[in-house]
Write a protein that holds these residues in place. Structure first.
Motif, PDB file in Angstrom:
ATOM      1  N   ARG A  32       0.840  -1.207   0.000  1.00  0.00           N
ATOM      2  CA  ARG A  32       0.000   0.000   0.000  1.00  0.00           C
ATOM      3  C   ARG A  32       0.873   1.253   0.000  1.00  0.00           C
ATOM      4  N   THR A  33       2.006   1.216   0.702  1.00  0.00           N
ATOM      5  CA  THR A  33       2.920   2.355   0.685  1.00  0.00           C
ATOM      6  C   THR A  33       3.421   2.610  -0.725  1.00  0.00           C
ATOM      7  N   ALA A  34       3.770   1.542  -1.419  1.00  0.00           N
ATOM      8  CA  ALA A  34       4.245   1.701  -2.798  1.00  0.00           C
ATOM      9  C   ALA A  34       3.145   2.304  -3.676  1.00  0.00           C
ATOM     10  N   GLU A  35       1.907   1.858  -3.491  1.00  0.00           N
ATOM     11  CA  GLU A  35       0.797   2.407  -4.284  1.00  0.00           C
ATOM     12  C   GLU A  35       0.606   3.895  -3.988  1.00  0.00           C
ATOM     13  N   LEU A  36       0.678   4.254  -2.722  1.00  0.00           N
ATOM     14  CA  LEU A  36       0.485   5.656  -2.354  1.00  0.00           C
ATOM     15  C   LEU A  36       1.631   6.521  -2.872  1.00  0.00           C
ATOM     16  N   LEU A  37       2.844   6.008  -2.825  1.00  0.00           N
ATOM     17  CA  LEU A  37       3.968   6.781  -3.360  1.00  0.00           C
ATOM     18  C   LEU A  37       3.848   6.923  -4.877  1.00  0.00           C
ATOM     19  N   ASP A  38       3.368   5.881  -5.545  1.00  0.00           N
ATOM     20  CA  ASP A  38       3.131   6.003  -6.991  1.00  0.00           C
ATOM     21  C   ASP A  38       2.089   7.083  -7.269  1.00  0.00           C
ATOM     22  N   ARG A  39       1.006   7.059  -6.499  1.00  0.00           N
ATOM     23  CA  ARG A  39      -0.050   8.058  -6.694  1.00  0.00           C
ATOM     24  C   ARG A  39       0.469   9.450  -6.335  1.00  0.00           C
ATOM     25  N   ALA A 122      -5.170  14.327   0.287  1.00  0.00           N
ATOM     26  CA  ALA A 122      -5.745  13.066   0.749  1.00  0.00           C
ATOM     27  C   ALA A 122      -4.715  11.945   0.719  1.00  0.00           C
ATOM     28  N   VAL A 123      -3.926  11.910  -0.354  1.00  0.00           N
ATOM     29  CA  VAL A 123      -2.880  10.885  -0.456  1.00  0.00           C
ATOM     30  C   VAL A 123      -1.843  11.095   0.644  1.00  0.00           C
ATOM     31  N   ALA A 124      -1.492  12.357   0.908  1.00  0.00           N
ATOM     32  CA  ALA A 124      -0.513  12.638   1.959  1.00  0.00           C
ATOM     33  C   ALA A 124      -1.028  12.163   3.308  1.00  0.00           C
ATOM     34  N   GLY A 125      -2.308  12.366   3.542  1.00  0.00           N
ATOM     35  CA  GLY A 125      -2.883  11.891   4.800  1.00  0.00           C
ATOM     36  C   GLY A 125      -2.828  10.379   4.902  1.00  0.00           C
ATOM     37  N   GLU A 126      -3.188   9.707   3.805  1.00  0.00           N
ATOM     38  CA  GLU A 126      -3.109   8.244   3.801  1.00  0.00           C
ATOM     39  C   GLU A 126      -1.666   7.772   3.967  1.00  0.00           C
ATOM     40  N   ALA A 792       6.262  10.976   6.793  1.00  0.00           N
ATOM     41  CA  ALA A 792       5.805  10.668   5.439  1.00  0.00           C
ATOM     42  C   ALA A 792       6.356  11.645   4.418  1.00  0.00           C
ATOM     43  N   SER A 793       6.473  12.911   4.793  1.00  0.00           N
ATOM     44  CA  SER A 793       7.010  13.883   3.838  1.00  0.00           C
ATOM     45  C   SER A 793       8.469  13.566   3.520  1.00  0.00           C
ATOM     46  N   GLY A 794       9.238  13.082   4.513  1.00  0.00           N
ATOM     47  CA  GLY A 794      10.614  12.685   4.259  1.00  0.00           C
ATOM     48  C   GLY A 794      10.702  11.481   3.338  1.00  0.00           C
ATOM     49  N   VAL A 795       9.807  10.523   3.544  1.00  0.00           N
ATOM     50  CA  VAL A 795       9.764   9.352   2.663  1.00  0.00           C
ATOM     51  C   VAL A 795       9.409   9.785   1.245  1.00  0.00           C
ATOM     52  N   ALA A 796       8.442  10.690   1.118  1.00  0.00           N
ATOM     53  CA  ALA A 796       8.033  11.163  -0.208  1.00  0.00           C
ATOM     54  C   ALA A 796       9.154  11.941  -0.887  1.00  0.00           C
ATOM     55  N   ALA A 797       9.904  12.733  -0.130  1.00  0.00           N
ATOM     56  CA  ALA A 797      11.010  13.496  -0.712  1.00  0.00           C
ATOM     57  C   ALA A 797      12.086  12.558  -1.247  1.00  0.00           C
TER      58      ALA A 797
END
Length: 896
Positions: A32-39, A122-126, A792-797
């Motif tokens: 699910r993390t991979a899906e959210l990062l893709d989105r 919404a994705v950031a929250g998830e 999460a913001s660090g993971v996304a960066a």
């Protein structure tokens, strides 16, 4: 017509190194993390594409709203938000009023911006929730690893303080403990560096029972030996070896006052490894003492009437009493201590190769009359001072100090009782693996107590800044039945093709040329030398600079790209023809190749192929393994009449001592003896003027192979010993066809991220010779601060960074020093397994980077955690690395 032989045959034996934990113990983010990062990446891309249009629309609207100041403020705020890819922050009525000032295209852009930013929020929250769940799952996975008894058992050796105290409360301490546990867990699950049961070993095609080879570290026992030598109560139990002394110029040996060289030993312990750094130095006045001590030997009476037995101490050693008589003076013991401190004298270990050092030292000290009646070590030391017996140990009763020059004598009986305590701790260290937390904690406590003994003995021995970190040595066999590897014809053919490609890059070292030139200069073309140690000492004498040696090293580096004829230069019959050990991994699908037709074999690195990589495990893996390896070593020197092993540091390094016993030894000063040992002094070195090569000869005049079968790379040897190693195996593997190339080169523009594509052998794609990698300046990595957590913001960066540079999620990280120099204790060669989409991984990586790190080298994990073909009894995948031996010996290096 003959051509150079370039296709080798893989030799026996083989070895497989198996990860101590299943690969699933590498903490992985959820799907699910991979899906959210893709989105998240998809939305970020869309927002970035739309942002210029939205900013233009908002810019155009501002002057139109002079009469609607509240709307004007809302639009200006939205412009600032657009820079951050954030929503405009308008409610419904505000949006409707602003839309009245825009045309249809502008309204569509604003509407699309609001939809995308809302979706991104919404994705950031998830993602926040999923990263938190990943963190909890990672902690559960790491905690579960501690439930694996063999892992916890080994952790007690690797980090005993953590096992005893690592579960401290408090957020900061808890996070530090988690990082330590992460580092060891991923090492045991993703790497294959043998240490206890963090990695186990076995023979491909064989079944193994998980047995272990264990013993007290040789370093600890040697430290006790040197402490015993500093007390007259126990010094008398030992024999001593005067330092070897040789003339600096062999032609001046007969002169009245020749310049002399001395072999000076110094023990160094770093990173859990102990070395004896033998340096060849100008002897000065120490030569007189060394020669006087050598002449003080008591004539040995053990020679039989027929003269056919070897005197037990016909090795240049002296007894304690003879040494004191030779030293003389008003206080010979003080001189004795100075001789120990200066390296003129060294105690001889009372154990031989293959013997248990602790048992030998305990047996030697049992003859002390009061050894069994005294109390514990520290209580005994206090009692000695109280009753005045300390003076008998060389302590000045007047002021309580040692000798007048500040030299102090050790309390020998305190060391003896420490040895008895060590024997008791050995029982706890050797306890079998059991489930539950108590056994590892008990073992960790024993490790801590033995380390304390080692520190006390090092201080008593007068060794500054010396601390034996390794106190217990353990190697373990795997409990798995391992599938055959090289027996598979496809794998064997892959290795033959690889060997054919690397053979033109295996070349004779320029250090060998230097050795030949120095020999001819000293003894003439076709000359002979009866003092091989003296020649090696003169070649390896310490100096501020050795231009000839430095030039040889530089030439070796320069010709790696194109050795040319150096690859085919001759060597003498006591030198090995070219060999190579290949360390490689297979991908899922095994030797038959991956299911999609992709790569099936990855070349990790090369080592010398003369057997030194495997000899450490001969006792563990049994007689058939040892006999196969013995046969391989002999095949590596096909033109020698005698084969002996030359292994350094057997008295202080347990791994080196474990590497002994395959062949009868050729011994250097300071090395452990054996019943069938041949000292280097008994050999001869000759020059062949026809081929301009050197040959080492045994006492019977036939070529003698001195096979280095130890574990430590020979480039770390002291200079004089390195020449002997070069004489035995003069080849350098300059092939670029492996993933591990040291030192790593920084990109031309060190401020940029430099990517290197995956490379394969001859374009076939089945053999990967270099994984894809990225060299990244540390400041370019969007890592969390070491003092702050990763959200999460660090993971996304980090996910955005890796997408921008096409870095895979799963990598191994290497530290590269900022100055571009060599690797030190802060820049370990062992990489760290990292998931770039895991907050826990990123936090560990941020703390792992040292202040002296300039770049990281990120390397694709190939095979990844789910691509290992080996499975354990429970069906879980295990990382495995295979070692195969290649040699071109036995056919004169030619094939028709």
């Amino acid at each position: 017509m003959t051509t150079p032989r370039i296709r080798p045959e893989p030799g026996r034996p083989e070895l497989t190194r198996v990860a101590g934990l299943p690969a699933a113990y590498c903490p992985l983010p959820s799907e699910r993390t991979a899906e959210l990062l893709d989105r998240h990446a998809e939305l970020s891309g869309a927002l970035e594409e739309l942002r210029p249009r939205v900013e233009d629309v908002l810019y155009t609207l501002v002057p139109l709203l002079d009469d609607a100041r509240d709307l004007r403020r809302a639009v200006l705020a939205a412009r600032r938000a657009a820079h951050r890819a954030a929503p405009p922050g308008w409610d419904g009525p505000t949006t409707a009023r602003i839309a009245e000032y825009a045309d249809e295209a502008a309204r569509g852009a604003l509407r699309r911006w609001q939809e995308l930013t809302a979706a991104a929020q919404a994705v950031a929250g998830e993602l926040d929730k999923e990263v938190a769940r990943d963190r909890a799952a990672a902690e559960d996975t790491l905690a579960a690893a501690l439930e694996e008894p063999s892992f916890a058992h080994s952790l007690a050796l690797a980090t005993p303080d953590w096992v005893r105290y690592g579960r401290a409360r408090g957020t900061r301490k808890r996070q530090r403990a988690l990082r330590t546990l992460y580092s060891y867990t991923v090492r045991a699950a993703a790497k294959t560096s043998p240490f206890a049961r963090l990695t186990t070993v076995g023979v491909p095609g064989g079944a193994h029972d998980g047995r272990a080879v264990q013993q007290v570290s040789a370093t600890v026992v040697l430290t006790a030996l040197y402490a015993l030598a500093r007390s007259p109560r126990t010094a008398q139990l030992l024999r001593y070896r005067p330092a070897p002394v040789r003339p600096a110029d062999p032609t001046a040996e007969a002169s009245d006052d020749p310049a002399l060289l001395m072999l000076h030993p110094e023990y160094v312990a770093t990173g859990g490894v102990t070395w004896r750094l033998d340096q060849v130095v100008e002897a000065g006045p120490a030569a007189d003492w060394a020669r006087a001590l050598t002449a003080a030997r008591t004539p040995d009476q053990s020679m039989s009437a027929g003269g056919d037995s070897i005197p037990e101490h016909a090795d240049g050693t002296v007894e304690y009493a003879d040494a004191l008589r030779a030293l003389g003076g008003p206080d010979p013991f003080r001189r004795f201590l100075r001789m120990l401190d200066s390296g003129v004298l060294a105690p001889v270990p009372p154990w031989r190769r293959g013997e248990d050092a602790l048992d030998a030292l305990l047996a030697l000290t049992r003859q002390l009359p009061d050894a069994d009646s005294a109390g514990p070590a520290k209580a005994l030391a206090a009692g000695d001072v109280a009753d005045g017996t300390g003076a008998a140990d060389g302590t000045d009763a007047a002021d309580g100090t040692g000798a007048a020059d500040g030299t102090e004598a050790a309390d020998g009986l305190a060391v003896v009782h420490g040895l008895r305590a060590l024997a008791a701790e050995r029982e706890r260290l050797a306890e079998p693996v059991r489930p539950g937390p108590e056994a590892p904690r008990r073992r960790a406590g024993a490790v801590a107590r033995v380390r304390e003994l080692g520190r006390e003995w090092a201080a008593a021995a007068g060794w500054d800044r010396f601390e034996p970190a390794e106190v217990w040595y353990e190697d373990a066999a795997t409990g798995l039945r391992l599938p055959p590897v090289v027996a598979d014809e496809r794998t064997a053919e892959d290795l033959r093709r690889l060997g054919a490609a690397i053979r033109p890059r295996l070349f004779r070292s320029h250090l060998y040329d230097t050795l030949v030139r120095r020999f001819v200069a000293a003894y003439g073309s076709g000359g002979s030398c009866d003092d091989v140690l003296g020649f090696a000492m003169r070649c390896g004498a310490e100096s501020d600079r050795d231009p000839e040696l430095e030039r040889a090293v530089q030439l070796d580096l320069a010709v790696r790209e194109d050795p040319g004829e150096r690859a085919w230069l001759p060597v003498g019959p006591s030198s090995a023809p070219p060999t190579a050990a290949v360390l490689f991994q297979q991908l899922r699908g095994g030797s038959g190749g991956a299911a999609d037709g992709g790569p099936r074999l990855v070349v990790n690195q090369f080592n010398p192929g003369t057997g030194g990589l495997l000899t450490r495990f001969t006792q563990l893996l049994g007689g058939d393994f040892a006999e196969a390896l013995r046969g391989h070593v002999r095949r590596c020197w096909p033109h020698a009449a005698h084969h002996r092993e030359l292994v350094l540091w057997t008295e202080c390094s347990t791994a080196q001592a474990q590497s002994c016993g395959l062949l009868p030894p050729l011994t250097l000063p300071g090395e452990l003896g054996a019943a069938d040992a041949l000292p280097l002094d008994a050999t001869r070195l000759v020059h062949d003027p026809r081929q301009d090569t050197l040959t080492l000869l045994a006492p019977d005049g036939l070529p003698l192979a001195a096979a280095y079968t130890g574990l430590v790379p020979t480039h770390l040897f002291p200079k004089f010993a390195r020449f002997l190693a070069v004489l035995s195996d003069p080849w350098i593997n300059g092939s670029p066809l492996s993933d591990h190339r040291m030192p790593f080169q920084l990109p031309r523009d060190p401020e940029q991220v430099c990517a290197q594509d995956r490379q394969t052998l001859d374009g076939a794609g089945t053999v990967v010779t270099r994984r894809a990698s990225w060299t990244v300046p540390v400041h370019r990595l969007p890592l969390p601060s070491p003092d702050a957590g990763c959200d999460a913001s660090g993971v996304a960066a980090m996910d955005a960074f890796r997408r921008a540079h096409r870095v895979p999620r799963e990598v191994f990280a290497y530290l590269l020093p900022a100055n571009g120099g060599g690797f030190g204790p802060d820049h370990d060669r062992k990489p760290l397994w990292v998931r770039l989409d895991s907050a826990v991984s990123l936090e560990v990586l941020a703390h792992w980077i040292t202040p002296g790190t300039g770049h990281l080298r990120l390397v694709e994990a190939l095979p990844a955690h789910d691509e290992h073909p080996l499975r354990d009894a429970d069906g879980h995948r295990r990382a495995a690395e295979h070692a195969a031996l290649l040699h071109w010996a036995g056919t004169g290096e030619e094939e028709g």
